[in-house]
Design a protein around this motif. Structure first.
Motif: not given
Length: 469
Positions: A59-66
């Motif tokens: 989840i943190p990764q996908v938020f960072a990806a927009g």
């Protein structure tokens, strides 16, 4: 994507908002995905818990990806975006797909059956493509995760959705059909597969026909009228199914009055395809199927029935049948180094094994079967493998190379067949040894069938035989 706002998605999957809650919930998702690597600006990520990988960890990764939002069962600490919290991410995935498909308001063709779903889907898509822009199931995206992902691939230019629905247990079809809500439901046959969970062919019939409870108003039902289980269905919630089959005569068990679509005057040209007369209510049409195997005549008839249900003319139907081609792993003929490989290794059960052996028997030169285990056959799995081996010997296939714990029964079926001529080599569970032996054995002029259930990973054998040496 069209219309999938945060507000609409919250309503569709009964979510509560957490994390960073936007004041304006009318922002629209650009895509809905379950693979964090596919997230781009504006995507919605559905975090699915799994045995080996848990989507929540990304989840943190996908938020960072927009990512626009995340659908999840638990909220991470200090969530950096909007979270749609649900009891079950898998259930939410299906509900989002059902919502998206419903708002598109395009015809949906739902295809199920024990054998031939994918090849029938390809034939139907080829026929419908003569008039419509078709979106169809890709690969093996036919389960409770794959079907929603297929639906999310629909775009504004698509005019028809052709969706394959595969199951292995009771209740699965209900969950899939609740998403698809077909305008046309096709059942190809009731065969011998997934017996571990479904028990008997009557159990398979019960599980497959769960689709009938989720049809759209005025839906058409297309059934194989030669199947001894399907032919006993005469009425579905007040609707008479359309039956197709070989020849005009009805099976002894038939509860219906006639085949609306049937084939006769078949001329089988082996690996060069099949010609036959296609009988439609509008007339009789001579048709050529470029794909080998008599089962493709049945696929063509099913496609003709679907075409008629969606308003195609006979000329369009015939053109679509003749334009149809196979896909990798499904009676896919590959010329390589002077020999012919029949790549049919996507999956296997006793019915599809026999059909593939029939195709191999028409090959030129030495006929070689490279076979492996068939899965999910239940208590009779050994006997069913034995019977396939006997069938292979009956068809006088020249060579059998087999691996897998159950494939010992294939070999026994060959060796105990009266006056057998098939030579064989069994490698236990050592598929590496089988691969090395086969690659060193084949020669120009051979015809080689490669087939096993998906878990055997026989596509690597196809690759080894067909990649440039």
């Amino acid at each position: 994507m069209k219309g999938m706002t945060i507000e609409r998605m919250v309503q569709a999957c009964g979510a509560r908002l957490a994390g960073i809650i936007p004041q304006d919930q009318r922002a629209t998702a650009t895509a809905i995905v379950t693979d964090s690597r596919q997230v781009t600006e504006g995507s919605v990520f559905v975090a699915l818990p799994g045995e080996r990988v848990d989507g929540h960890d990304f989840i943190p990764q996908v938020f960072a990806a927009g990512a626009l939002a995340v659908v999840c069962e638990r909220v991470p600490d200090n969530a950096a975006g909007t979270c749609l919290v649900v009891a079950s991410s898998r259930d939410a995935l299906r509900r989002l797909a059902a919502c998206y498909l419903d708002q598109l308001q395009i015809p949906v063709v739902g295809i199920t059956g024990s054998v031939g779903k994918t090849s029938t889907k390809e034939m139907i898509a080829s026929v419908l493509s003569q008039r419509y822009h078709v979106h169809k199931t890709a690969g093996n995206f036919n389960n409770e995760i794959g079907l929603p992902l297929t639906v999310f691939g629909l775009r504004k230019e698509h005019e028809v959705a052709v969706l394959e629905m595969g199951i292995s247990d009771f209740g699965e079809m209900s969950r899939l059909a609740e998403v698809a809500r077909p305008d046309v439901a096709v059942i190809t046959n009731i065969g011998i597969c997934h017996l571990e969970n479904l028990g008997t062919r009557d159990g398979i019939l019960k599980a497959k026909t769960e689709v009938f409870d989720y049809l759209r108003k005025g839906a058409s039902i297309v059934l194989n009228g030669d199947d001894d289980k399907l032919c006993t269905i005469s009425d579905v919630h007040g609707t008479a199914p359309v039956f197709y089959g070989m020849g005009e005569a009805l099976p002894a068990q038939a509860a219906y009055g006639k085949k609306e679509i049937y084939a006769d005057a078949v001329a089988d040209h082996g690996l060069r395809g099949i010609d036959f007369d296609l009988h439609l209510p509008e007339g009789v049409y001579r048709v050529h199927v470029a794909i080998p195997g008599m089962h493709n005549v049945y696929n063509a008839m099913a496609a003709a029935a679907v075409g008629r249900a969606l308003g195609l003319l006979p000329q369009e139907i015939c053109a679509g049948i003749e334009a149809a081609r196979t896909i990798g792993g499904r009676t896919n003929l590959i010329e390589a180094d002077g020999y012919l490989v029949i790549d049919d290794c996507y999956n296997a059960n006793p019915v599809s094994m026999r059909a593939a052996i029939d195709v191999l028997a028409q090959g030129e030169g030495r006929t070689i079967a490279v076979l492996g285990d068939m899965g999910e056959l239940g208590a009779d799995e050994k006997q069913l493998h034995y019977e396939v081996g006997a069938y292979l010997a009956e068809k006088h296939i020249d060579w059998l190379f087999a691996a897998g714990a159950l494939s010992q029964e294939l070999v026994r079926g060959v060796s105990e067949y009266p006056d057998f001529t098939t030579q064989y080599d069994y490698f236990g569970t050592d598929t590496d040894a089988l691969l090395a032996r086969v690659c060193g054995f084949v020669q120009p002029g051979d015809t080689i069938l490669v087939k096993a259930s998906h878990f055997m990973d026989y596509p690597r054998i196809v690759r080894a035989l067909t990649e440039t040496k």
